[in-house]
Structure formats: structure tokens, C-alpha cells
Scaffold this motif. Structure first.
Motif, PDB file in Angstrom:
ATOM      1  N   HIS A  13       0.832  -1.204   0.000  1.00  0.00           N
ATOM      2  CA  HIS A  13       0.000   0.000   0.000  1.00  0.00           C
ATOM      3  C   HIS A  13       0.871   1.260   0.000  1.00  0.00           C
ATOM      4  O   HIS A  13       0.568   2.224  -0.706  1.00  0.00           O
ATOM      5  N   ILE A  14       1.949   1.246   0.740  1.00  0.00           N
ATOM      6  CA  ILE A  14       2.881   2.383   0.770  1.00  0.00           C
ATOM      7  C   ILE A  14       3.471   2.606  -0.623  1.00  0.00           C
ATOM      8  O   ILE A  14       3.555   3.747  -1.096  1.00  0.00           O
ATOM      9  N   ARG A  15       3.862   1.519  -1.303  1.00  0.00           N
ATOM     10  CA  ARG A  15       4.390   1.652  -2.667  1.00  0.00           C
ATOM     11  C   ARG A  15       3.328   2.231  -3.604  1.00  0.00           C
ATOM     12  O   ARG A  15       3.618   3.104  -4.418  1.00  0.00           O
ATOM     13  N   HIS A  16       2.117   1.748  -3.469  1.00  0.00           N
ATOM     14  CA  HIS A  16       1.012   2.235  -4.300  1.00  0.00           C
ATOM     15  C   HIS A  16       0.797   3.733  -4.072  1.00  0.00           C
ATOM     16  O   HIS A  16       0.612   4.489  -5.030  1.00  0.00           O
ATOM     17  N   ILE A  17       0.834   4.171  -2.839  1.00  0.00           N
ATOM     18  CA  ILE A  17       0.671   5.593  -2.514  1.00  0.00           C
ATOM     19  C   ILE A  17       1.810   6.401  -3.146  1.00  0.00           C
ATOM     20  O   ILE A  17       1.589   7.494  -3.680  1.00  0.00           O
ATOM     21  N   GLY A  18       3.024   5.867  -3.121  1.00  0.00           N
ATOM     22  CA  GLY A  18       4.166   6.549  -3.749  1.00  0.00           C
ATOM     23  C   GLY A  18       3.955   6.745  -5.239  1.00  0.00           C
ATOM     24  O   GLY A  18       4.239   7.817  -5.786  1.00  0.00           O
ATOM     25  N   VAL A  19       3.443   5.726  -5.905  1.00  0.00           N
ATOM     26  CA  VAL A  19       3.154   5.818  -7.345  1.00  0.00           C
ATOM     27  C   VAL A  19       2.082   6.882  -7.584  1.00  0.00           C
ATOM     28  O   VAL A  19       2.207   7.723  -8.485  1.00  0.00           O
ATOM     29  N   ARG A  20       1.043   6.860  -6.777  1.00  0.00           N
ATOM     30  CA  ARG A  20      -0.033   7.845  -6.936  1.00  0.00           C
ATOM     31  C   ARG A  20       0.472   9.259  -6.692  1.00  0.00           C
ATOM     32  O   ARG A  20       0.064  10.194  -7.383  1.00  0.00           O
ATOM     33  N   MET A  21       1.356   9.423  -5.726  1.00  0.00           N
ATOM     34  CA  MET A  21       1.916  10.753  -5.457  1.00  0.00           C
ATOM     35  C   MET A  21       2.691  11.263  -6.663  1.00  0.00           C
ATOM     36  O   MET A  21       2.574  12.435  -7.044  1.00  0.00           O
TER      37      MET A  21
END
Length: 139
Positions: A91-99
Motif C-alpha cells: 500500500h505504501i508503494r502504491h501511494i508513492g506511485v499515486r503521489m
């Protein structure tokens, strides 16, 4: 003795709308409660705790499928919780991509905004012209 409450009280205690409670029930992540003789849904403290858990997950931008996964793990307390850590890492990686995607979007909007300044007619608006041009790339 378990204290039963109606849907409105559950919603108030979880700081959400009644429709939200119904939605989570429909999605299967909040269990259907028993009903009274008058056919009212009767919720317990367990429902309050689960609904608050779901709402906290949503506040962390987790999808319903992600919440389902966490609830499955939570519902088997004797199991190893290493899957939760792995899930959170994903989820943290996914948030990084979205950012990064949001930063690109912001940069596109700033560039687009520079195309028009001051009072002009809609026909002269650089923003509208750029958005209407065949070469405009939105991705």
C-alpha cells in the motif's frame, strides 16, 4: 449482556451516514445484524468496532478489497500477521506511485495555466485553445 442499537445510533457512533453502514453491509464487509421482532436491524458493540476499523482503513485510502483482506486476517487472530506488514508495504508503494502521478498532473495543470493570463475572451483563452488542440496529451 450485549447492548443492541439501531442503525442511526451505529452511524452516529462511527461518525458516518446511515447510507455508509448499508453500503458496507451490501459489500459484505460489515456483517448483517440480527433483526428485532419489529424488523429493525439490531447492532452490537462488535459492529461499532468493525465499522470504526473499516473507516480508519478508508481514511488511509485503502480500497474495499484491501479492507476485505485485512478483515480476513483480523478475523483469524491466531494466524501469523506477517501478511499485514507485507500488505502495508504494498500500500505504501502504491501511494508513492499515486503521489508521483499527482505531481505530474499538477505540473501539467501549472503549464496549462501559464497559457492564459489576464482578461481575455473565451475565444482568446490559451487554456481552452490548448485543451481543444489535437496535440494536447493528457497522459
Amino acid at each position: 449482556m450485549k447492548r443492541n442499537m439501531k442503525i442511526g445510533e451505529l452511524a452516529r457512533r462511527a461518525h458516518c451516514q446511515v447510507e455508509t453502514v448499508r453500503f458496507y453491509e451490501k459489500e459484505g464487509i460489515l456483517p448483517q445484524p440480527p433483526r428485532s421482532a419489529a424488523n429493525f436491524r439490531l447492532y452490537s458493540e462488535t459492529h461499532v468496532e468493525r465499522l470504526l476499523f473499516i473507516r480508519r482503513c478508508r481514511s488511509l485510502d485503502m480500497t474495499l478489497d484491501e479492507i476485505r483482506r485485512l478483515l480476513q486476517i483480523r478475523d483469524t487472530p491466531q494466524d501469523d500477521c506477517s501478511a499485514v506488514s507485507a500488505f502495508l508495504d504494498d500500500h505504501i508503494r502504491h501511494i508513492g506511485v499515486r503521489m508521483a502521478e499527482l505531481e505530474q498532473l499538477r505540473d501539467q495543470l501549472v503549464s496549462l495555466r501559464r497559457r492564459c493570463s489576464g482578461a481575455r475572451t473565451a475565444e482568446q483563452c490559451g487554456i481552452l485553445q490548448e485543451l481543444g488542440s489535437p496535440g494536447f496529451a493528457s497522459d
